[in-house]
Design a protein around this motif. Structure first.
Motif, PDB file in Angstrom:
ATOM      1  N   THR A   1       0.837  -1.193   0.000  1.00  0.00           N
ATOM      2  CA  THR A   1       0.000   0.000   0.000  1.00  0.00           C
ATOM      3  C   THR A   1       0.869   1.239   0.000  1.00  0.00           C
ATOM      4  OG1 THR A   1      -0.085   0.199   2.410  1.00  0.00           O
ATOM      5  CG2 THR A   1      -1.803  -1.146   1.384  1.00  0.00           C
TER       6      THR A   1
ATOM      7  N   SER B   1      -6.750  -0.536   1.656  1.00  0.00           N
ATOM      8  CA  SER B   1      -6.732  -1.991   1.703  1.00  0.00           C
ATOM      9  C   SER B   1      -6.196  -2.590   0.416  1.00  0.00           C
ATOM     10  CB  SER B   1      -8.157  -2.527   1.949  1.00  0.00           C
ATOM     11  OG  SER B   1      -8.604  -2.177   3.239  1.00  0.00           O
TER      12      SER B   1
ATOM     13  N   TYR C   1      -4.745  -7.274   3.389  1.00  0.00           N
ATOM     14  CA  TYR C   1      -3.890  -6.274   4.049  1.00  0.00           C
ATOM     15  C   TYR C   1      -4.631  -4.936   4.121  1.00  0.00           C
ATOM     16  CZ  TYR C   1      -0.195  -9.584   2.730  1.00  0.00           C
ATOM     17  OH  TYR C   1       0.578 -10.713   2.563  1.00  0.00           O
ATOM     18  N   THR C   2      -4.682  -4.353   5.313  1.00  0.00           N
ATOM     19  CA  THR C   2      -5.283  -3.034   5.505  1.00  0.00           C
ATOM     20  C   THR C   2      -4.307  -2.158   6.267  1.00  0.00           C
ATOM     21  OG1 THR C   2      -7.528  -3.914   5.542  1.00  0.00           O
ATOM     22  CG2 THR C   2      -7.203  -1.730   6.478  1.00  0.00           C
TER      23      THR C   2
ATOM     24  N   THR D   1      -6.952   5.174   5.559  1.00  0.00           N
ATOM     25  CA  THR D   1      -6.900   3.734   5.442  1.00  0.00           C
ATOM     26  C   THR D   1      -6.865   3.328   3.979  1.00  0.00           C
ATOM     27  OG1 THR D   1      -7.974   1.671   6.123  1.00  0.00           O
ATOM     28  CG2 THR D   1      -9.418   3.473   5.486  1.00  0.00           C
TER      29      THR D   1
END
Lengths: 114, 114
Positions: A48, A58, A62-63, A56
């Motif tokens: 990310t 995602s 995976y976040t 945030t």
């Protein structure tokens, strides 16, 4: 001094469990924060990337979260798999380009056991 | 589209010799970064090239040097090799060195000095 600190240094979890990795940074001026996954002996692969305005993001299981006020980020892995075993590296971009823009944490080594 | 490619994948040299590592960035990327990752440690910034010029270097001795060619590929040279130079050397490329950009890593060159 621009720094990126990650915790824990290592983590062992059972397959199917969730986990959260932490990243604190003191980089200024801040441009963006990235999480990379690095398998042993291989190059890191981006998971990310977030700017200061994103809280945030995602990517599958995976976040990543970002709190630009407290300069903290976390990476949450849901329903872990054996293939998640790797080092997870938090990288903060210094907009001023003092280190080619990328300041690396030392990584969290995650081991997922069956 | 080809990713970042590094050669060779493995290199064994004797102490005191010179090593040359090569990196081809993703097509269109002008910035190339070099990192050293000693066993069990985080990535340490070595050098940053953009548009053929060295933009910044990390805290490494002058025997670590490199260059970027007109086609944006890059070479890392390590002279007078020492045992502690044994590490995974990673190359990354990005579109522009100073803005919100993604950096993609190659698979690395494993240098062993004996």
């Amino acid at each position: 001094k621009n720094q990126v600190e990650q915790s824990p240094q290592s983590l062992i979890i059972l397959e199917g469990k969730n986990c959260t990795l932490q990243c604190n940074y003191t980089v200024s001026p801040f441009s963006n924060l990235r999480w990379y996954k690095q398998d042993t002996g291989r190059g890191p692969v981006s998971l990310t990337i977030m700017t200061f305005s994103e809280n945030t993001k995602s990517n599958g299981r995976y976040t990543a979260t970002l709190d630009a006020d407290t300069k903290q980020s976390s990476l949450h892995i849901t329903a872990s798999q054996l293939s998640d075993s790797a080092s997870y590296i938090c990288v903060v971009s210094d907009y001023g380009g003092s280190q080619g823009n990328l300041i690396f944490g030392k990584g969290t080594k995650l081991s997922v056991k069956p | 589209e080809a990713g970042v490619t590094q050669s060779p994948t493995h290199l064994i040299k004797t102490r005191g010799q010179q090593a040359t590592l090569r990196c081809s960035p993703i097509s269109g990327h002008t910035s190339v970064y070099w990192y050293q990752q000693a066993l069990g440690l985080g990535l340490q910034f070595l050098l940053w090239y953009d548009e053929g010029e060295e933009r910044n270097r990390g805290n490494f001795p002058p025997r670590f040097s490199g260059r970027q060619f007109p086609n944006y590929s890059s070479e890392l040279n390590v002279n007078a090799l020492e045992l502690e130079d044994s590490a995974l050397y990673l190359c990354a490329s990005s579109l522009v060195g100073r803005t919100y950009t993604e950096a993609f890593f190659g698979q690395g060159t494993r240098l062993t000095v004996v």
